[in-house]
Design an enzyme around this catalytic site. Structure first.
Site, PDB file in Angstrom:
ATOM      1  N   GLU A 158      24.077   3.310 -14.914  1.00 29.24           N
ATOM      2  CA  GLU A 158      25.207   2.380 -14.938  1.00 29.24           C
ATOM      3  C   GLU A 158      24.768   0.930 -14.972  1.00 29.24           C
ATOM      4  OE1 GLU A 158      24.875   4.947 -12.941  1.00 29.24           O
ATOM      5  OE2 GLU A 158      26.433   6.292 -13.693  1.00 29.24           O
ATOM      6  N   HIS A 165      34.357  10.619  -5.952  1.00 27.90           N
ATOM      7  CA  HIS A 165      35.018  10.555  -7.253  1.00 27.90           C
ATOM      8  C   HIS A 165      36.448  10.029  -7.097  1.00 27.90           C
ATOM      9  CE1 HIS A 165      31.656  12.937  -8.609  1.00 27.90           C
ATOM     10  NE2 HIS A 165      32.127  13.027  -9.833  1.00 27.90           N
TER      11      HIS A 165
HETATM   12  C1  LIG Z   1      25.536   7.506 -10.609  1.00 32.57           C
HETATM   13  C2  LIG Z   1      26.294   8.582 -11.279  1.00 32.57           C
HETATM   14  N1  LIG Z   1      26.676   8.418 -12.554  1.00 32.57           N
HETATM   15  C3  LIG Z   1      27.384   9.388 -13.176  1.00 32.57           C
HETATM   16  C4  LIG Z   1      27.712  10.529 -12.515  1.00 32.57           C
HETATM   17  C5  LIG Z   1      28.477  11.635 -13.227  1.00 32.57           C
HETATM   18  N2  LIG Z   1      27.551  12.734 -13.479  1.00 32.57           N
HETATM   19  C6  LIG Z   1      27.473  13.777 -12.643  1.00 32.57           C
HETATM   20  S1  LIG Z   1      26.248  14.813 -13.061  1.00 32.57           S
HETATM   21  C7  LIG Z   1      25.803  13.878 -14.396  1.00 32.57           C
HETATM   22  C8  LIG Z   1      24.656  14.305 -15.265  1.00 32.57           C
HETATM   23  C9  LIG Z   1      23.426  14.512 -14.470  1.00 32.57           C
HETATM   24  O1  LIG Z   1      22.448  15.079 -15.261  1.00 32.57           O
HETATM   25  P1  LIG Z   1      21.027  15.468 -14.687  1.00 32.57           P
HETATM   26  O2  LIG Z   1      20.496  14.352 -13.862  1.00 32.57           O
HETATM   27  O3  LIG Z   1      20.206  15.914 -15.832  1.00 32.57           O
HETATM   28  O4  LIG Z   1      21.309  16.658 -13.698  1.00 32.57           O
HETATM   29  P2  LIG Z   1      22.000  18.067 -13.975  1.00 32.57           P
HETATM   30  O5  LIG Z   1      23.469  17.860 -13.745  1.00 32.57           O
HETATM   31  O6  LIG Z   1      21.690  18.480 -15.355  1.00 32.57           O
HETATM   32  O7  LIG Z   1      21.452  18.989 -12.953  1.00 32.57           O
HETATM   33  C10 LIG Z   1      26.616  12.764 -14.490  1.00 32.57           C
HETATM   34  C11 LIG Z   1      26.499  11.753 -15.551  1.00 32.57           C
HETATM   35  C12 LIG Z   1      27.303  10.651 -11.177  1.00 32.57           C
HETATM   36  N3  LIG Z   1      27.602  11.738 -10.441  1.00 32.57           N
HETATM   37  N4  LIG Z   1      26.590   9.672 -10.588  1.00 32.57           N
END
Ligand SMILES: Cc1ncc(C[n+]2csc(CCOP(=O)(O)OP(=O)(O)O)c2C)c(N)n1
Lengths: 321, 363
Positions: free
Chosen positions: A60, A129
């Site tokens: 972000e 959220h």
């Molecule tokens: C700081 C933040 N930005 C956005 C989100 C929304 N979000 C939740 S999971 C995710 C993707 C995460 O991907 P990754 O780090 O590869 O982990 P995975 O979910 O694949 O285990 C996002 C963008 C969040 N929870 N926190």
């Protein structure tokens, strides 16, 4: 040609219209391009504007900070922050650069960026959220903060925000995304800083925005009085005149928000009413707000977010004082 | 001075049990049959918990849930390499690692039921609760690993995050702090190929995620994350190094076989052909074949394990439901501060009296 749209569709159609109208508009953010956004607010935009709609890394500070540079090259960035709580990760860029670049450079570098982000409770989402940090953004000089309360309001306000020369935090109430449809006029602009009267009345003024506006309109149906409901639409700049005029007429004021009470916008609105309508007041300004606790997870969320009962009780207290 | 190369780096990759079931005997970790079976059982237990949780979500009994289906080897293998006194610092998809560390299924379900009770870590568990903001928790793990070292212990913190998280500034800061303070920390990046819909190629131009360690001056290594023996081996070595103050970043290459969360629809952004390919590389199936080949698993044992898991989960789900009936909403006030500020006391009093007249004003 007016259409019946849900709020999330209103967002999408406005983005499409602005991408179409202005080649400098760029839309980006996590999952906005290929997947069309986690709320599907940007669905289909990539197909029509493949060179101006982008998926962003999960970063972000990066999303907000690159906006400063994109804007410096003459583009109009319209990033999405997937949920408002994750704008905290970009808050340093927002407060340290986005908000200040115009005044620091005496207007030579500006940042006409619109940061869209869903906010607020009511959909039983995950932890972190459901926050409502509008007062925090409003506290940063240089930013404007917009909170629409319906599909038609969304198109009007988002259109203005995107065309606006200053950075705007555009907070979309998650729980209204799909709550109802409404006729949405084409290409209309609603000026920032102009409130509207959602209902007119003589006995008490209630100020509410975003999802709380809907809740308030429901709540006051059960109140045996003539209630005037003011939707400020922009939390900053705040249309003091409309609120004050209304309170001068009714003599009573209630402010409703789901953000925590301490330091919330209700404090600011109360102060302005005191400054400009003190002698008209027949009761102290009443606040109906979230509590001073972290927004609880959804098993307790309904006890946190003001509901029609709490709002109606607040209005009655103001009336019965 | 002319231009010359002044530094060179390489990233190793480890695999003990390959997808076609060939085994690198030299690398097989020294684990007893019982330990191997325990690892297998934990992988199956977490898989079944995920499956049952998805069903509970579909019936409206729990909220949004992030399953770890397909990632059991990466988590169980690495968590098995920890000692009881070590710490697990998870993101939101770490059911398997938490189960290994003693967190019970009903707690995971409580969290998914929107109850703070599910984020309560019972004393002595050495774990922090799920971290919802992506990439925020590795810094906590570095704090834990640094704190343990300040206090003269050799306990380590093992933190988990995804490929997407490596884009967050906090993750860079964590790796860097770990190097500077010799923090007793192991970073397990589960590269499951997607951050919600975003493919790795759209996340980073880096060839590996393990190499992100290099800029921070710490070791980075890659492992086949669907190979539980490989993960265990790499994690065990990393943890021993971390005990001496040498942090390690492990990139476990794996695949999230199901949805991102129960509110996600992966068909929007990925092909079934790819999903089928990874189904064939499922970590549990692969390990099961190995255990059968070694003669320590047969149909009877599989059935006995399955039965035990079903009974355990049935009891845990009952316990979760019972707990959900006792939720006291006023807890939201009680745990915000150690000493409740007077204005908050008044808010709580108003709340408990049902927002009686005058009750909302708190000065
Ligand atoms: C700081 C933040 N930005 C956005 C989100 C929304 N979000 C939740 S999971 C995710 C993707 C995460 O991907 P990754 O780090 O590869 O982990 P995975 O979910 O694949 O285990 C996002 C963008 C969040 N929870 N926190």
């Amino acid at each position: 040609m007016a259409e019946q749209l849900r709020m999330v569709e209103a967002v999408r159609e406005t983005l499409r219209a602005e991408l179409d109208r202005d080649d400098s508009v760029v839309v980006y953010g996590q999952d906005v391009a290929r997947a069309g956004g986690v709320f599907r607010a940007t669905e289909g935009l990539l197909d029509d504007y493949p060179d101006r709609v982008f998926d962003a890394p999960v970063a972000e500070a990066g999303i907000v900070g690159t906006g400063v540079g994109l804007a410096a090259t003459g583009l109009r960035p319209v990033p999405e922050i997937q949920f408002q709580s994750f704008l905290y990760q970009g808050f340093q860029q927002l407060a340290q650069h986005v908000a200040r670049i115009r005044s620091r450079t005496r207007g030579t570098v500006t940042c006409p960026m619109t940061i869209r982000t869903p906010y607020g409770g009511g959909i039983h989402a995950l932890e972190l959220h459901s926050e409502s940090f509008e007062a925090g953004f409003a506290h940063v000089p240089g930013l404007k903060v917009v909170v629409p309360s319906s599909p038609a309001e969304t198109t009007g306000l988002l259109t203005t925000a995107i065309r606006h020369p200053d950075p705007v935090v555009f907070m979309e109430p998650t729980r209204l995304y799909r709550a109802f449809r409404e006729e949405v006029p084409d290409d209309h602009e609603i000026p920032l800083g102009e409130a509207r009267l959602a209902t007119e009345g003589d006995d008490v003024t209630v100020v509410a925005w975003g999802s709380m506006l809907r809740e308030t309109l429901d709540a006051v149906e059960d109140v045996d009085a003539s209630v005037e409901v003011v939707d400020p639409r922009t939390v900053y700049p705040l249309d003091t005149a409309t609120i004050v005029d209304s309170v001068q007429k009714t003599g009573r004021c209630v402010v409703v928000h789901e953000a925590p009470r301490t330091g919330g916008m209700a404090g600011e609105i109360t102060a302005r009413v005191n400054e400009e309508a003190f002698l008209h007041l027949e009761a102290p300004v009443e606040r109906v707000t979230g509590y001073d606790v972290p927004v609880p997870m959804f098993a307790r969320e309904d006890d946190y977010v003001p509901d029609t009962d709490r709002i109606a009780a607040g209005v009655r207290r103001a009336l019965e004082f | 001075m002319p231009r010359e190369e002044i530094a060179q780096f390489a990233i190793d990759s480890v695999q003990v049990l390959s997808a076609d079931e060939t085994v690198d005997e030299e690398l097989v970790p020294a684990l007893s049959d019982d330990e191997l079976l325990a690892m297998y059982e934990e992988m199956k237990r977490s898989r079944r918990l995920d499956e049952r949780a998805i069903a509970l979500q579909r019936r409206g009994e729990i909220g949004t849930y992030a399953p770890a289906i397909g990632q059991e080897a990466a988590q169980v293998g690495s968590a098995f390499a920890t000692a009881d006194e070590d710490w697990i610092v998870p993101s939101f998809r770490e059911g398997p690692a938490l189960l290994v560390h003693g967190v019970e299924p009903h707690q995971i379900l409580w969290y998914a039921m929107g109850m703070e009770e599910g984020a309560e870590i019972p004393g002595g568990e050495g774990a922090l609760p799920p971290a919802i903001p992506v990439g925020s928790q590795p810094l906590h793990a570095v704090g834990v690993g640094w704190g343990e070292s300040i206090q003269g212990t050799s306990n380590v913190a093992v933190t988990y995050f995804g490929d997407g998280a490596t884009s967050e500034g906090d993750v860079y800061e964590a790796l860097n702090f770990a190097g500077v303070y010799d923090a007793q920390t192991v970073f397990v990046c589960q590269n499951n190929r997607y951050a919600i819909s975003t493919r790795l190629a759209d996340q980073t131009a880096a060839e590996t995620l393990a190499q992100k360690a290099i800029a921070a001056g710490i070791e980075g290594i890659r492992v086949d994350g669907n190979d539980v023996l490989g993960v265990y081996r790499v994690a065990k070595e990393a943890i021993e190094k971390a005990r001496d103050g040498d942090p390690v970043l492990i990139e476990a290459l794996t695949y999230r076989r199901s949805m991102h969360t129960t509110s996600d629809d992966p068909s929007v952004y990925r092909e079934t052909a790819e999903e089928d390919e990874w189904e064939a590389r499922d970590p549990i199936v692969r390990f099961q074949v190995y255990l059968r080949d070694r003669g320590i698993l047969d149909d009877e044992t599989v059935a006995a394990i399955d039965e035990r898991i079903e009974a355990d989960l049935a009891a845990e789900i009952d316990k979760a439901r019972e707990g959900a009936e006792d939720v006291d909403p006023a807890d939201m006030f009680r745990f915000a501060y150690d000493e409740m500020p007077p204005s908050l006391e008044r808010q709580m009093a108003a709340f408990e009296s049902g927002g009686a007249p005058g009750g909302e004003t708190d000065g």
